[in-house]
Design a protein around this motif. Structure first.
Motif, short mmCIF file in Angstrom:
data_model
loop_
_atom_site.label_atom_id
_atom_site.label_comp_id
_atom_site.label_asym_id
_atom_site.label_seq_id
_atom_site.Cartn_x
_atom_site.Cartn_y
_atom_site.Cartn_z
N GLN A 41 0.81 -1.21 0.00
CA GLN A 41 0.00 0.00 0.00
C GLN A 41 0.85 1.26 0.00
O GLN A 41 0.54 2.21 -0.72
CB GLN A 41 -0.94 -0.01 1.22
CG GLN A 41 -1.96 -1.12 1.18
CD GLN A 41 -2.86 -1.13 2.41
OE1 GLN A 41 -2.73 -0.26 3.29
NE2 GLN A 41 -3.75 -2.10 2.48
N THR A 42 1.92 1.30 0.81
CA THR A 42 2.76 2.50 0.87
C THR A 42 4.24 2.12 0.87
O THR A 42 4.65 1.17 1.53
CB THR A 42 2.48 3.32 2.15
OG1 THR A 42 2.71 2.51 3.31
CG2 THR A 42 1.05 3.84 2.15
N GLU A 79 7.59 4.41 1.52
CA GLU A 79 7.99 5.74 1.96
C GLU A 79 9.50 5.86 2.00
O GLU A 79 10.20 4.95 2.45
CB GLU A 79 7.41 6.06 3.34
CG GLU A 79 5.89 6.02 3.38
CD GLU A 79 5.34 6.25 4.76
OE1 GLU A 79 4.24 6.82 4.88
OE2 GLU A 79 6.01 5.85 5.74
N THR A 123 9.51 5.86 -9.67
CA THR A 123 8.11 5.79 -10.10
C THR A 123 7.95 5.07 -11.44
O THR A 123 6.83 4.66 -11.80
CB THR A 123 7.53 7.21 -10.23
OG1 THR A 123 8.38 8.01 -11.07
CG2 THR A 123 7.44 7.87 -8.86
N LYS A 170 4.93 -2.20 -10.76
CA LYS A 170 4.39 -2.50 -9.44
C LYS A 170 3.47 -3.71 -9.51
O LYS A 170 2.57 -3.77 -10.35
CB LYS A 170 3.62 -1.30 -8.89
CG LYS A 170 4.41 -0.01 -8.79
CD LYS A 170 3.53 1.12 -8.26
CE LYS A 170 4.28 2.43 -8.19
NZ LYS A 170 4.66 2.93 -9.55
N ASN A 218 -2.35 -0.71 -5.99
CA ASN A 218 -2.67 0.30 -4.99
C ASN A 218 -1.43 0.86 -4.30
O ASN A 218 -1.55 1.65 -3.36
CB ASN A 218 -3.60 -0.29 -3.93
CG ASN A 218 -4.92 -0.76 -4.52
OD1 ASN A 218 -5.48 -0.11 -5.39
ND2 ASN A 218 -5.41 -1.91 -4.04
N GLU A 272 1.40 3.12 -3.21
CA GLU A 272 1.63 4.57 -3.26
C GLU A 272 3.06 4.87 -2.81
O GLU A 272 3.47 4.47 -1.71
CB GLU A 272 0.63 5.30 -2.36
CG GLU A 272 0.77 6.81 -2.41
CD GLU A 272 -0.26 7.50 -1.53
OE1 GLU A 272 -0.18 8.75 -1.39
OE2 GLU A 272 -1.15 6.81 -0.97
N ARG A 294 5.90 7.55 -1.70
CA ARG A 294 5.98 8.87 -1.10
C ARG A 294 7.43 9.20 -0.76
O ARG A 294 8.16 8.35 -0.25
CB ARG A 294 5.13 8.94 0.19
CG ARG A 294 3.67 8.56 0.00
CD ARG A 294 2.99 8.42 1.36
NE ARG A 294 1.60 7.95 1.24
CZ ARG A 294 0.88 7.55 2.27
NH1 ARG A 294 1.40 7.56 3.49
NH2 ARG A 294 -0.38 7.15 2.08
#
Length: 541
Positions: free
Chosen positions: A461-462, A464, A505, A509, A513, A515, A517
């Motif tokens: 999901q994330t 970072e 980026t 993936k 979903n 993300e 950051r």
């Protein structure tokens, strides 16, 4: 030297600013309260003066001692109020400068409170510094203190160890009141003529020694008699060799241990027999720790040091892995990965010890393609893993007086053409939802790791990132960017970051979903901050 002086000036200037800000905040709060009462109360009424002395004593106890003393100039009413504070806190002394401890002595001579809850002194010690630790400790004990912290940082070699009063080694009413004891740079050797049994701490729940002189025998006696002890921190103490953390009635829940590197040539062993232990944080050779009866362990941080892996060492480390296999939180570094790769992945076998692991912390750089593949393979061997923190900092856990720092050069990264074909490939990361990467630079090894994580984490999901500082000083072999025409270092760093972001980026993936950051630079952590962190050790237990 000029840069160091500037740094010291800025740090001390910031400390003064923090004190002024705290006083200003208190003044604004009082002014706001007075403003709200203006319509109903006569303007000449001093609402603060109407408060009882006990309430004012409590307010002053929430402030550093230097600030509390300054309130004596406000009025005659306030002249002596600070003398009855319940907390003595000298935790904002100048950084990296010779500290004049005379004001502390003067302060203690004027304090009239019959009891204090907490006594703290934190300061830097140099060759000509003369902190009277014996007087501080004797004073604190005479006031029936519950929390006693002496946090001294010494950069002198050989290390200076300050003496303690006899009252801290004998059973008396004062030591029985102690609930937390934190000592650094002291000699915890019982004085001559004192029969030490360790029985003077009937209420002690937290015991922390940092860079102290301490023997195995003294520590063993303490553990036998501290019947309610829950938190124990032993950080680079001189004199420890064969440490036995055990006791018939030991209730220990939280243990932090770090070997003293200056004694590294000696044969050492830490043996832990603690059935109630929940958290273990260890730094040292994995062959120098042995766990017995620690089935309740939920969190283990094992930061190994470079050791020769032979058959005897392998059996010892395998036994250690079995002892911690039930944990839900695990912190490891390169030595752990070296063992797993040698014993399992190079033979094409999975490493399935950690079936219940939910949180993983990695603390190290990655030196080759094999290291990257092995780390991702281990993540896949943990079917319950939900989040992972990758930390590339050089020093990676907050022991007192340690400075967290970043490597000034890109780590050597060995490229092996057939690396992936030689290794166990691992499984997909089924449950991994969150990944945090600290001190990220966009190095080749780091980019390779990010690419594999995005490829194999099907429910991510994330992801970072926290940037490494001074990014422009780094070489970059992945992006192949020429910065010779951009002289401004800040601009160079921004260009690098933009290019790295674009590269990250662009990776494919597995999770639609996911993300990505990017956050601010990782914040530099100095020893004052690590002292605050170390105070928090054990609060969760």
């Amino acid at each position: 030297m000029q840069g160091d002086n500037l740094y010291e000036h800025l740090v001390n200037k910031r400390l003064l600013w923090m004190e002024k800000k705290s006083l200003l905040s208190l003044s604004n709060t009082l002014s706001h309260h007075h403003h709200l009462q203006e319509e109903t109360d006569p303007p000449q009424v001093d609402r603060i003066s109407d408060l009882l002395d006990d309430i004012l004593h409590l307010i002053l106890s929430l402030m550093p001692m230097q600030m509390s003393i300054r309130t004596s100039i406000l009025s005659k009413r306030w002249r002596h109020l600070w003398k009855y504070t319940h907390v003595v806190d000298f935790n904002s002394l100048p950084l990296y400068k010779k500290v004049d401890y005379t004001p502390i002595f003067c302060c203690l001579d004027h304090l009239e409170s019959p009891n204090i809850k907490s006594f703290t002194v934190v300061g830097h010690v140099r060759h000509r510094s003369h902190p009277d630790v014996r007087k501080w400790v004797h004073f604190a004990l005479s006031k029936n203190v519950h929390t006693l912290r002496i946090g001294l940082m010494s950069t002198s070699y050989p290390m200076r160890f300050f003496l303690l009063p006899k009252s801290l080694f004998t059973k008396n009413d004062q030591t029985q009141n102690l609930e937390e004891l934190f000592l650094s740079c002291v000699d915890y050797t019982p004085p001559r003529g004192v029969t030490f049994s360790g029985s003077g701490f009937g209420s002690l729940r937290t015991l922390k020694f940092a860079s102290c002189k301490l023997s195995d025998w003294t520590l063993e006696l303490l553990l036998l008699k501290c019947l309610v002890l829950e938190v124990l921190v032993l950080d680079r103490c001189e004199g420890l060799a064969n440490v036995n953390i055990s006791g018939l009635h030991l209730k220990l829940k939280y243990l932090v241990f770090k070997w003293n590197v200056s004694d590294d040539g000696e044969l050492k062993l830490l043996e832990v027999d603690a059935p109630y232990l929940l958290t273990l944080r260890y730094s040292g050779g994995l062959t120098k720790i042995h766990l017995i009866n620690c089935q309740g362990l939920q969190e283990a941080v094992l930061l190994g040091e470079e050791e020769q892996i032979n058959e005897a060492n392998t059996n010892h480390i395998r036994d250690l892995m079995n002892q911690v296999s039930q944990v839900k939180t695990l912190g490891v570094n390169f030595q752990f990965l070296q063992f797993v790769a040698k014993e399992y992945y190079t033979r094409g076998n999975p490493f399935s010890n950690f079936q219940n692991l939910e949180h993983l912390f990695w603390h190290d750089s990655l030196g080759s393609q094999n290291d990257v593949y092995n780390l991702v393979a281990f993540l896949g061997d943990c079917p319950s893993l939900e989040d992972c923190e990758i930390d590339f900092r050089k020093v990676n856990w907050p022991a007192f007086c340690d400075t967290l720092w970043e490597s000034v050069e890109e780590p050597i990264f060995d490229m092996i053409d057939d690396a992936q074909d030689q290794l166990y490939h691992g499984r997909c990361l089924e449950k991994l939802k969150a990944v945090q990467i600290i001190c990220f630079s966009g190095f080749e090894s780091e980019m390779m790791l990010v690419k594999l994580l995005l490829k194999k984490a099907v429910n991510l999901q994330t992801l970072e990132f926290f940037w490494r500082k001074s990014l422009s000083s780094m070489t970059d072999s992945v992006l192949q960017i020429d910065f010779t025409e951009v002289p401004d270092p800040a601009l160079v760093a921004n260009i690098q970051k933009d290019q790295i972001k674009e590269k990250v980026t662009s990776f494919s993936k597995a999770s639609p979903n996911a993300e990505v950051r990017f956050y601010r630079d990782w914040e530099f952590c100095e020893w004052y901050e690590t002292f605050e962190v170390l105070q928090l050790f054990g609060d969760d237990t």
